[in-house]
Design an enzyme around this catalytic site. Structure first.
Site, PDB file in Angstrom:
ATOM      1  N   GLU A  38      -2.494  -8.821   3.587  1.00  0.00           N
ATOM      2  CA  GLU A  38      -2.738  -9.255   4.970  1.00  0.00           C
ATOM      3  C   GLU A  38      -4.210  -9.171   5.343  1.00  0.00           C
ATOM      4  O   GLU A  38      -4.615  -9.674   6.384  1.00  0.00           O
ATOM      5  CB  GLU A  38      -1.871  -8.425   5.933  1.00  0.00           C
ATOM      6  CG  GLU A  38      -2.339  -6.996   6.213  1.00  0.00           C
ATOM      7  CD  GLU A  38      -1.975  -5.965   5.144  1.00  0.00           C
ATOM      8  OE1 GLU A  38      -1.581  -6.369   4.021  1.00  0.00           O
ATOM      9  OE2 GLU A  38      -2.110  -4.762   5.426  1.00  0.00           O
ATOM     10  N   HIS A  90      -3.956  -4.892   0.103  1.00  0.00           N
ATOM     11  CA  HIS A  90      -3.504  -5.384   1.408  1.00  0.00           C
ATOM     12  C   HIS A  90      -3.593  -6.908   1.444  1.00  0.00           C
ATOM     13  O   HIS A  90      -4.647  -7.441   1.797  1.00  0.00           O
ATOM     14  CB  HIS A  90      -4.356  -4.778   2.525  1.00  0.00           C
ATOM     15  CG  HIS A  90      -4.075  -3.330   2.761  1.00  0.00           C
ATOM     16  ND1 HIS A  90      -3.081  -2.905   3.605  1.00  0.00           N
ATOM     17  CD2 HIS A  90      -4.632  -2.219   2.239  1.00  0.00           C
ATOM     18  CE1 HIS A  90      -3.042  -1.582   3.602  1.00  0.00           C
ATOM     19  NE2 HIS A  90      -3.978  -1.138   2.778  1.00  0.00           N
ATOM     20  N   CYS A  96       0.840  -1.209   0.000  1.00  0.00           N
ATOM     21  CA  CYS A  96       0.000   0.000   0.000  1.00  0.00           C
ATOM     22  C   CYS A  96       0.873   1.257   0.000  1.00  0.00           C
ATOM     23  O   CYS A  96       1.569   1.526  -0.965  1.00  0.00           O
ATOM     24  CB  CYS A  96      -0.985  -0.032   1.164  1.00  0.00           C
ATOM     25  SG  CYS A  96      -2.312   1.176   0.969  1.00  0.00           S
TER      26      CYS A  96
END
Lengths: 192, 252
Positions: A176, A174, A76
């Site tokens: 994650e 993202h 990001c």
């Protein structure tokens, strides 16, 4: 050892937690020796670009990061800071990728927030991922398409969803926070 | 293509999920981490955890809970309830929350929106607006809907954007709990008035209600709580239905 660069910019616990879910212990650190010694380096970031660059400069990380030779993954804002320049706060970046970060035109809602798929991708980062798979984005600035683009996503226009140059990889989304697809992409990065 | 999002909301009291029964009492609905993980595995796109006690002494319980959620859940989640300062936000984000939601505190002190956005970025600031039609005007209510404010809903939503909000969570008090569909009127008016993502909340009762909201308004996400908790609609079933209606939905 996986090092997550800790420079007081944004939510880095969620990146550490994502590796924990893969059964791996990643270390949050701003110690140059630990970062240099790591097998893999994650360069995360959430927030405002010029503020984040100031944080990097305050710790000298802005000169360290471009010298890294192991696989590095920018996420990001981390990806945007690896570029040459960002319109957000009119700041120079670390210059790995020769691209300028630009604000989305206000034709549609900004930020680009939510799950979106790929228009194209290439390379080992996307092994076992489908073009139709969605990953989670949240950003108001984007990296245009360039020679270093390895994945494209469409919102208002096509933009770089991922970049690669030598050992430097970067993703705008993202991983994650992107469910199983995100976990796959993190595993692909770890397998580099 | 950017997908429309389905969001499940969990009300938290002293670290446990609670749900209302016919608006009379509330009962324990179990461990919020387990319930959130279940919804995530079923394909929900985001989760909202709303602390409905949110007293200072319960704050530590909430922070501990947010840490556990972040460790367990691999999709984005928002935490709201009782946030009054930038420090409250820092604590929640450091514990792993992706976004925070503010409501009454934003009305009392709109500068708080700007302070949070400047420090952590607009993307993490969700302003929750409770709206109710009174005398044919849509007004903003605070304190869990108990207190009417001077704000007209559209004007307040525009203010929130100017102050740096990243997203609006719009709950129609007229529709909340009715299960007869989202409030399409005010939802579309807000969507036309502002240029940031909007989440519709209040009134979900059937799969058709979600389809209608996505087809008849430009809303980005629909939020529901009880219909998911009581198993009236399962998330996979809802997403399959919306996909059949040609609404762009995440299916992986």
């Amino acid at each position: 050892m996986i090092a997550i660069i800790n420079y007081k910019s944004g939510n880095i616990k969620s990146v550490k937690d994502a590796f924990s879910r893969l059964g791996l212990n990643a270390k949050l650190t701003n110690n140059p020796e630990e970062i240099l010694a790591a097998d893999k380096v994650i360069f995360p970031g959430v927030g405002e670009a010029s503020f984040a660059m100031e944080q990097l400069k305050a710790t000298g990380l802005h000169t360290l990061i471009p010298t890294l030779t192991q696989p590095v993954l920018g996420i990001c804002l981390g990806m945007q800071l690896l570029c040459a320049y960002s319109e957000e706060g009119q700041t120079d970046g670390l210059g790995i990728f020769d691209l300028n970060v630009t604000r989305f035109p206000k034709d549609r809602k900004v930020p680009h927030m939510g799950w979106n798929n790929f228009e194209s991708f290439e390379g080992p980062l996307f092994k076992n991922v489908q073009l139709s798979n969605d990953v989670y984005f949240v950003h108001s600035f984007y990296v245009p398409i360039g020679e270093e683009t390895i994945a494209q996503t469409q919102y208002i226009q096509n933009f770089s969803a991922a970049l690669n140059k030598d050992n430097f990889y970067a993703v705008q989304f993202h991983p994650e926070k992107s469910g199983k697809v995100g976990q796959q992409i993190l595993q692909n990065f770890l397998a580099l | 293509m950017l997908k429309k999002r389905i969001i499940a909301c969990l009300d938290i009291q002293e670290g446990r999920t609670v749900k209302g029964i016919n608006f009379k009492g509330i009962r324990d609905a179990g461990d919020p981490v387990e319930l959130g993980a279940k919804y995530a595995a079923q394909g929900v796109d985001e989760l909202v955890f709303l602390d409905i006690t949110a007293t200072i002494e319960k704050r530590k319980t909430l922070i501990e809970l947010v840490r556990k959620i972040s460790t367990t859940i691999n999709i984005p989640f928002t935490v709201g309830g009782g946030i009054r300062s930038v420090d409250d936000v820092a604590e929640l984000l450091n514990a792993g929350a992706d976004k925070i939601s503010i409501n009454s505190a934003a009305v009392r002190n709109p500068e708080l929106i700007r302070q949070i956005a400047n420090r952590f970025g607009s993307q993490c600031v969700v302003v929750a607006i409770d709206t109710k039609q009174t005398d044919q005007r849509e007004k903003v209510f605070i304190k869990g809907g108990r207190e009417e404010t001077q704000w007209e809903t559209i004007n307040w939503a525009q203010q929130c954007v100017d102050y740096g909000a990243g997203e609006i969570l719009l709950t129609s008090m007229n529709k909340d709990g009715t299960k007869d569909g989202f409030d399409l009127g005010i939802t579309q008016k807000i969507n036309e008035a502002i240029s940031i993502p909007v989440i519709a909340s209040g009134g979900a009762g059937t799969k058709q209600h979600f389809a209608e909201a996505f087809q008849k308004t430009q809303v980005d996400a629909c939020l529901a709580a009880s219909i998911f908790h009581f198993g009236e609609i399962s998330i996979p079933e809802l997403k399959t239905y919306l996909t059949q209606q040609n609404i762009p939905i995440r299916c992986n």
